[in-house]
Write a protein that holds these residues in place. Structure first.
Motif, PDB file in Angstrom:
ATOM      1  N   THR A 132      -5.900 -56.770  51.872  1.00 17.35           N
ATOM      2  CA  THR A 132      -6.333 -56.409  50.522  1.00 17.35           C
ATOM      3  C   THR A 132      -7.784 -56.854  50.284  1.00 17.35           C
ATOM      4  O   THR A 132      -8.028 -57.875  49.633  1.00 17.35           O
ATOM      5  CB  THR A 132      -5.402 -57.058  49.478  1.00 17.35           C
ATOM      6  N   PRO A 133      -8.772 -56.114  50.785  1.00 17.01           N
ATOM      7  CA  PRO A 133     -10.184 -56.510  50.626  1.00 17.01           C
ATOM      8  C   PRO A 133     -10.733 -56.151  49.237  1.00 17.01           C
ATOM      9  O   PRO A 133     -11.617 -55.302  49.080  1.00 17.01           O
ATOM     10  CB  PRO A 133     -10.885 -55.730  51.738  1.00 17.01           C
ATOM     11  N   MET A 134     -10.231 -56.838  48.219  1.00 14.57           N
ATOM     12  CA  MET A 134     -10.572 -56.519  46.838  1.00 14.57           C
ATOM     13  C   MET A 134     -12.029 -56.846  46.509  1.00 14.57           C
ATOM     14  O   MET A 134     -12.686 -56.115  45.756  1.00 14.57           O
ATOM     15  CB  MET A 134      -9.642 -57.279  45.890  1.00 14.57           C
ATOM     16  N   ILE A 138     -14.790 -54.213  44.971  1.00 18.92           N
ATOM     17  CA  ILE A 138     -15.596 -54.400  43.762  1.00 18.92           C
ATOM     18  C   ILE A 138     -17.081 -54.335  44.090  1.00 18.92           C
ATOM     19  O   ILE A 138     -17.876 -53.747  43.346  1.00 18.92           O
ATOM     20  CB  ILE A 138     -15.223 -55.730  43.087  1.00 18.92           C
ATOM     21  N   ALA A 139     -17.460 -54.941  45.215  1.00 13.88           N
ATOM     22  CA  ALA A 139     -18.868 -54.915  45.621  1.00 13.88           C
ATOM     23  C   ALA A 139     -19.338 -53.494  45.913  1.00 13.88           C
ATOM     24  O   ALA A 139     -20.427 -53.079  45.488  1.00 13.88           O
ATOM     25  CB  ALA A 139     -19.064 -55.792  46.857  1.00 13.88           C
ATOM     26  N   THR A 140     -18.507 -52.732  46.622  1.00 12.15           N
ATOM     27  CA  THR A 140     -18.870 -51.354  46.972  1.00 12.15           C
ATOM     28  C   THR A 140     -18.976 -50.487  45.725  1.00 12.15           C
ATOM     29  O   THR A 140     -19.951 -49.749  45.547  1.00 12.15           O
ATOM     30  CB  THR A 140     -17.829 -50.760  47.936  1.00 12.15           C
ATOM     31  N   VAL A 168      -5.908 -61.030  46.675  1.00 15.30           N
ATOM     32  CA  VAL A 168      -7.138 -60.740  47.398  1.00 15.30           C
ATOM     33  C   VAL A 168      -7.149 -61.500  48.725  1.00 15.30           C
ATOM     34  O   VAL A 168      -6.755 -62.663  48.796  1.00 15.30           O
ATOM     35  CB  VAL A 168      -8.369 -61.100  46.541  1.00 15.30           C
ATOM     36  N   THR A 169      -7.578 -60.832  49.803  1.00 17.21           N
ATOM     37  CA  THR A 169      -7.583 -61.460  51.134  1.00 17.21           C
ATOM     38  C   THR A 169      -8.983 -61.653  51.693  1.00 17.21           C
ATOM     39  O   THR A 169      -9.133 -62.142  52.813  1.00 17.21           O
ATOM     40  CB  THR A 169      -6.764 -60.614  52.135  1.00 17.21           C
ATOM     41  N   ASP A 170     -10.022 -61.290  50.942  1.00 18.98           N
ATOM     42  CA  ASP A 170     -11.385 -61.418  51.477  1.00 18.98           C
ATOM     43  C   ASP A 170     -12.299 -62.230  50.557  1.00 18.98           C
ATOM     44  O   ASP A 170     -13.495 -61.979  50.477  1.00 18.98           O
ATOM     45  CB  ASP A 170     -11.998 -60.045  51.737  1.00 18.98           C
ATOM     46  N   SER A 171     -11.718 -63.215  49.847  1.00 18.29           N
ATOM     47  CA  SER A 171     -12.525 -64.069  48.981  1.00 18.29           C
ATOM     48  C   SER A 171     -12.698 -65.439  49.654  1.00 18.29           C
ATOM     49  O   SER A 171     -11.701 -66.114  49.941  1.00 18.29           O
ATOM     50  CB  SER A 171     -11.837 -64.248  47.620  1.00 18.29           C
ATOM     51  N   PRO A 172     -13.945 -65.844  49.988  1.00 14.96           N
ATOM     52  CA  PRO A 172     -15.197 -65.184  49.628  1.00 14.96           C
ATOM     53  C   PRO A 172     -15.544 -64.020  50.573  1.00 14.96           C
ATOM     54  O   PRO A 172     -15.105 -63.991  51.720  1.00 14.96           O
ATOM     55  CB  PRO A 172     -16.225 -66.310  49.761  1.00 14.96           C
ATOM     56  N   PHE A 173     -16.324 -63.093  50.032  1.00 14.92           N
ATOM     57  CA  PHE A 173     -16.850 -61.959  50.786  1.00 14.92           C
ATOM     58  C   PHE A 173     -18.365 -61.961  50.645  1.00 14.92           C
ATOM     59  O   PHE A 173     -18.884 -61.992  49.527  1.00 14.92           O
ATOM     60  CB  PHE A 173     -16.271 -60.646  50.256  1.00 14.92           C
TER      61      PHE A 173
END
Length: 280
Positions: A132-134, A138-140, A168-173
């Motif tokens: 889940t790269p949330m 949001i960034a994109t 979410v699985t990518d925090s931090p991104f």
């Protein structure tokens, strides 16, 4: 603030972030389908509603009152693997007349309350896989929303609606956590206010729903984190919702926790019903 109408001179921008992680394959309550199928069906319905709202007469072509985008995150059916990619014909933000003219197909409506013989255009397909790269989503979306807002300074601020069933699985991104990416997104503004970010957390099982809460108290994970990044509903949207006999307290956030299918569709309707459409 947040009082501008949608018009051809100053169209609105509505962006959907659609969770396509592996857990979206779960059956959804009593809907008869998966979370992915229900979420895609709901987004297709709202896209159709925006098309209908943009047509001035029955059967007429949609006029350019909205620009819309759908970004899927998790499985990427076009690019492959995990990530974020536009789900409307590979384009990030699309004028509503182009959406109106280019559905993938038209199929019989499957909902329980569907009118016999009714048909529904399909723009978004159900997809699931990976994590889940949330933050990346949001960034994109924020990159495109920023460009849109810069080109439409007199329009109603962009509305971004995130539909997810997982943490979410990518925090931090890229050096920033979920809260920071959300803050960056909602700092993008037009002359009529800042970008609105609303969140809908889906539950695969029947569970108590928290609708437009004013506090994160008693919300299990990931409720508090999603509540914290959700925008407060502007007065104009609260007034419209109350006009539709929806009970919303002052200071409520644009957030629903444990949403079922009916609540998802209802929330999307409220979240996109913010101003009149003017023929300008």
């Amino acid at each position: 603030m947040y009082e501008q109408t949608f018009s051809r001179t100053n169209p609105g921008c509505i962006v959907f972030l659609l969770d396509r992680s592996d857990s979206m394959k779960q059956p959804w309550q009593s809907s008869g389908g998966t979370l992915a199928e229900g979420a895609a069906r709901a987004v297709n319905k709202i896209l159709l509603d925006l098309c209908v709202k943009s047509a001035k007469e029955v059967g007429g072509r949609a006029r350019h009152y909205f620009d819309v985008g759908v970004f899927g995150y998790g499985a990427c059916p076009v690019g492959g693997g995990e990530g974020v990619e536009p789900a409307l014909a590979g384009q990030p933000i699309v004028p509503i007349p182009q959406v109106f003219d280019n559905p993938l197909r038209v199929e019989a409506e499957q909902s329980v309350d569907a009118v016999a013989g009714s048909r529904l255009p399909v723009w978004i397909e159900p997809v699931f896989g990976y994590r889940t790269p949330m933050c990346q989503a949001i960034a994109t979306a924020g990159e495109h929303v920023y460009g849109w807002a810069a080109s439409h300074p007199d329009s109603f601020p962009p509305i971004v609606i995130n539909i997810t069933d997982g943490m979410v699985t990518d925090s931090p991104f890229d050096g920033a956590d979920l809260a920071e990416w959300a803050a960056r997104l909602t700092s993008i503004e037009t002359r009529h206010g800042r970008t609105l970010l609303f969140n809908i957390f889906l539950s695969p099982t029947v569970a108590p729903e928290a609708l437009f809460p004013v506090t994160a108290a008693d919300l299990p994970e990931p409720g508090p984190e999603l509540f914290a990044i959700s925008s407060t509903l502007p007065a104009s949207m609260v007034a419209n919702a109350r006009g539709a006999r929806v009970e919303i307290a002052d200071g409520a956030r644009g957030f629903v926790f444990n949403a079922g299918l009916a609540t998802l569709v209802w929330f999307l309707e409220i979240g996109t019903r913010v101003a009149d459409v003017r023929d300008r």
